[in-house]
Design a protein around this motif. Sequence first.
Motif, PDB file in Angstrom:
ATOM      1  N   ARG A  46      12.362  -1.690   0.646  1.00 54.00           N
ATOM      2  CA  ARG A  46      13.565  -2.481   0.943  1.00 54.00           C
ATOM      3  C   ARG A  46      14.079  -3.222  -0.295  1.00 54.00           C
ATOM      4  NH1 ARG A  46      15.592  -2.571   5.751  1.00 54.00           N
ATOM      5  NH2 ARG A  46      14.356  -1.890   7.538  1.00 54.00           N
ATOM      6  N   GLY A  47      13.295  -3.268  -1.361  1.00 51.19           N
ATOM      7  CA  GLY A  47      13.815  -3.874  -2.584  1.00 51.19           C
ATOM      8  C   GLY A  47      12.904  -4.856  -3.279  1.00 51.19           C
ATOM      9  N   TYR A  48      11.805  -5.268  -2.636  1.00 52.89           N
ATOM     10  CA  TYR A  48      10.842  -6.120  -3.332  1.00 52.89           C
ATOM     11  C   TYR A  48      10.271  -5.371  -4.532  1.00 52.89           C
ATOM     12  CZ  TYR A  48      10.242  -9.522   0.545  1.00 52.89           C
ATOM     13  OH  TYR A  48      10.410 -10.479   1.499  1.00 52.89           O
ATOM     14  N   ARG A  49       9.937  -6.129  -5.591  1.00 54.80           N
ATOM     15  CA  ARG A  49       9.281  -5.518  -6.744  1.00 54.80           C
ATOM     16  C   ARG A  49       8.092  -6.364  -7.229  1.00 54.80           C
ATOM     17  NH1 ARG A  49      11.372  -1.941  -4.887  1.00 54.80           N
ATOM     18  NH2 ARG A  49      12.804  -0.412  -5.786  1.00 54.80           N
ATOM     19  N   HIS A  50       7.611  -7.252  -6.396  1.00 56.48           N
ATOM     20  CA  HIS A  50       6.539  -8.176  -6.776  1.00 56.48           C
ATOM     21  C   HIS A  50       5.603  -8.302  -5.574  1.00 56.48           C
ATOM     22  CE1 HIS A  50       5.622 -12.582  -8.344  1.00 56.48           C
ATOM     23  NE2 HIS A  50       4.514 -11.875  -8.122  1.00 56.48           N
ATOM     24  N   VAL A  51       4.327  -7.975  -5.775  1.00 58.41           N
ATOM     25  CA  VAL A  51       3.330  -8.070  -4.708  1.00 58.41           C
ATOM     26  C   VAL A  51       2.173  -8.918  -5.207  1.00 58.41           C
ATOM     27  CG1 VAL A  51       1.777  -6.810  -3.168  1.00 58.41           C
ATOM     28  CG2 VAL A  51       3.966  -5.786  -3.837  1.00 58.41           C
ATOM     29  N   ASP A  52       1.755  -9.886  -4.382  1.00 61.35           N
ATOM     30  CA  ASP A  52       0.723 -10.838  -4.776  1.00 61.35           C
ATOM     31  C   ASP A  52      -0.470 -10.740  -3.833  1.00 61.35           C
ATOM     32  OD1 ASP A  52       0.275 -13.640  -6.369  1.00 61.35           O
ATOM     33  OD2 ASP A  52      -0.493 -13.792  -4.326  1.00 61.35           O
ATOM     34  N   THR A  53      -1.662 -10.572  -4.411  1.00 66.08           N
ATOM     35  CA  THR A  53      -2.883 -10.545  -3.627  1.00 66.08           C
ATOM     36  C   THR A  53      -3.965 -11.319  -4.373  1.00 66.08           C
ATOM     37  OG1 THR A  53      -4.460  -9.112  -2.483  1.00 66.08           O
ATOM     38  CG2 THR A  53      -3.609  -8.296  -4.575  1.00 66.08           C
ATOM     39  N   ALA A  54      -5.216 -11.187  -3.918  1.00 60.42           N
ATOM     40  CA  ALA A  54      -6.331 -11.906  -4.543  1.00 60.42           C
ATOM     41  C   ALA A  54      -7.635 -11.317  -4.039  1.00 60.42           C
ATOM     42  CB  ALA A  54      -6.278 -13.401  -4.205  1.00 60.42           C
ATOM     43  N   GLN A  55      -8.686 -11.502  -4.831  1.00 59.01           N
ATOM     44  CA  GLN A  55     -10.011 -11.077  -4.376  1.00 59.01           C
ATOM     45  C   GLN A  55     -10.363 -11.733  -3.046  1.00 59.01           C
ATOM     46  OE1 GLN A  55     -12.567 -12.071  -7.672  1.00 59.01           O
ATOM     47  NE2 GLN A  55     -11.875 -10.351  -8.929  1.00 59.01           N
ATOM     48  N   LEU A  56     -10.028 -13.000  -2.901  1.00 60.12           N
ATOM     49  CA  LEU A  56     -10.355 -13.744  -1.680  1.00 60.12           C
ATOM     50  C   LEU A  56      -9.719 -13.138  -0.440  1.00 60.12           C
ATOM     51  CD1 LEU A  56     -11.528 -16.338  -0.270  1.00 60.12           C
ATOM     52  CD2 LEU A  56      -9.293 -17.387  -0.714  1.00 60.12           C
ATOM     53  N   TYR A  57      -8.553 -12.543  -0.576  1.00 62.20           N
ATOM     54  CA  TYR A  57      -7.790 -12.103   0.589  1.00 62.20           C
ATOM     55  C   TYR A  57      -8.412 -10.901   1.300  1.00 62.20           C
ATOM     56  CZ  TYR A  57      -4.088 -14.902  -1.655  1.00 62.20           C
ATOM     57  OH  TYR A  57      -3.349 -15.891  -2.267  1.00 62.20           O
ATOM     58  N   ASP A  58      -9.310 -10.209   0.624  1.00 65.68           N
ATOM     59  CA  ASP A  58      -9.996  -9.067   1.225  1.00 65.68           C
ATOM     60  C   ASP A  58      -9.007  -7.995   1.695  1.00 65.68           C
ATOM     61  OD1 ASP A  58     -12.262  -7.635   1.995  1.00 65.68           O
ATOM     62  OD2 ASP A  58     -12.271  -8.464   4.018  1.00 65.68           O
ATOM     63  N   ASN A  59      -7.948  -7.796   0.903  1.00 67.66           N
ATOM     64  CA  ASN A  59      -6.963  -6.775   1.280  1.00 67.66           C
ATOM     65  C   ASN A  59      -6.461  -5.978   0.080  1.00 67.66           C
ATOM     66  OD1 ASN A  59      -5.225  -8.526  -0.024  1.00 67.66           O
ATOM     67  ND2 ASN A  59      -4.095  -9.139   1.814  1.00 67.66           N
ATOM     68  N   GLU A  60      -7.160  -6.073  -1.053  1.00 67.78           N
ATOM     69  CA  GLU A  60      -6.682  -5.370  -2.247  1.00 67.78           C
ATOM     70  C   GLU A  60      -6.586  -3.862  -2.003  1.00 67.78           C
ATOM     71  OE1 GLU A  60      -8.002  -8.001  -6.105  1.00 67.78           O
ATOM     72  OE2 GLU A  60      -9.606  -7.014  -4.976  1.00 67.78           O
ATOM     73  N   ARG A  61      -7.536  -3.289  -1.261  1.00 70.14           N
ATOM     74  CA  ARG A  61      -7.491  -1.855  -1.002  1.00 70.14           C
ATOM     75  C   ARG A  61      -6.241  -1.487  -0.197  1.00 70.14           C
ATOM     76  NH1 ARG A  61     -11.541   1.242  -2.084  1.00 70.14           N
ATOM     77  NH2 ARG A  61     -13.032  -0.486  -1.995  1.00 70.14           N
ATOM     78  N   ALA A  62      -5.921  -2.311   0.815  1.00 73.09           N
ATOM     79  CA  ALA A  62      -4.737  -2.041   1.638  1.00 73.09           C
ATOM     80  C   ALA A  62      -3.452  -2.253   0.843  1.00 73.09           C
ATOM     81  CB  ALA A  62      -4.747  -2.929   2.878  1.00 73.09           C
ATOM     82  N   VAL A  63      -3.435  -3.265  -0.015  1.00 78.42           N
ATOM     83  CA  VAL A  63      -2.269  -3.493  -0.869  1.00 78.42           C
ATOM     84  C   VAL A  63      -2.041  -2.278  -1.767  1.00 78.42           C
ATOM     85  CG1 VAL A  63      -1.406  -4.846  -2.830  1.00 78.42           C
ATOM     86  CG2 VAL A  63      -2.342  -6.009  -0.820  1.00 78.42           C
TER      87      VAL A  63
END
Length: 280
Positions: A46-63
């Motif tokens: 849809r137009g986003y170009r910035h994605v923010d995650t972290a080790q703590l979030y436990d979702n890096e693989r899904a991101v």
Amino acid sequence: MERDDVDAAPPQTPTTGNGLPVLGLGTYRNTDPAQCAESVRTALERGYRHVDTAQLYDNERAVGEGIARADVDREDVYLATKVWYTNLASDDVVETTRESLERLGVEYVDLLYVHWPTETYDAEETLAAYSQLYDDGIVDAVGVSNFTPELLEEAIDVCDAPIVANQVELHPLLQQPELRKACERHGVDVVAYAPIARGTVFDRPVLSEIAAARDVTEAQVSLAWLRQSGVVAIPKATGKAHIRENLESLSLELEPDEIERIDAIETEERIVDPEFGPWN
């Protein structure tokens, strides 16, 4: 899962002088793998170009899966992650960052943050490891998170790699003017997490009045205020409607008097306030 229709020409997201797109997708507490991957894919298409995650979030693989699925080149995605505070000893920074890249399925990240300056954080040792990762091309830029002006200045002094961002809680109910001035002084972008105060902005008359007058939402008013104040915002969004709503805030230009009314809000309501926060 069926792919929804996306705009043929999604709006362009402006970037800061340091190259950060001014609106990003926050993924905190987006821990359902399928939902997380789909929200990342949808946001990028849809137009986003910035994605923010972290080790703590436990979702890096899904991101990473969402980025891979999106019809957007990896080079066009500004990807940020953060090293958790138990992993900030030099060897741990290097090892866990490589593990983050493996989970994300990428060869580099655009921005690697120190998540919190506590526990195993030592400015010289920790940031030497970040500088090495920068020299090795594993990270394109170094960031800090939850740093006070004093800690930011120390980090800039000891880090060989340029520090381009300080990610902190910031919204109309916690405006942090001194911190913003310190970041501006050093050419460091301010990145706002919890940019709508986890929904608290919906209960504020000033924001509600401006939103009603403009036929927009309080969240869009808050995001526009941040953008026009020179702050990058990374609101969490999982559903298509919220993703679209946040993106549409880029088209909202507040009038000077509206910005002044928001600037005049004097409350300091901190949503994220752990005992180990450096301000405590």
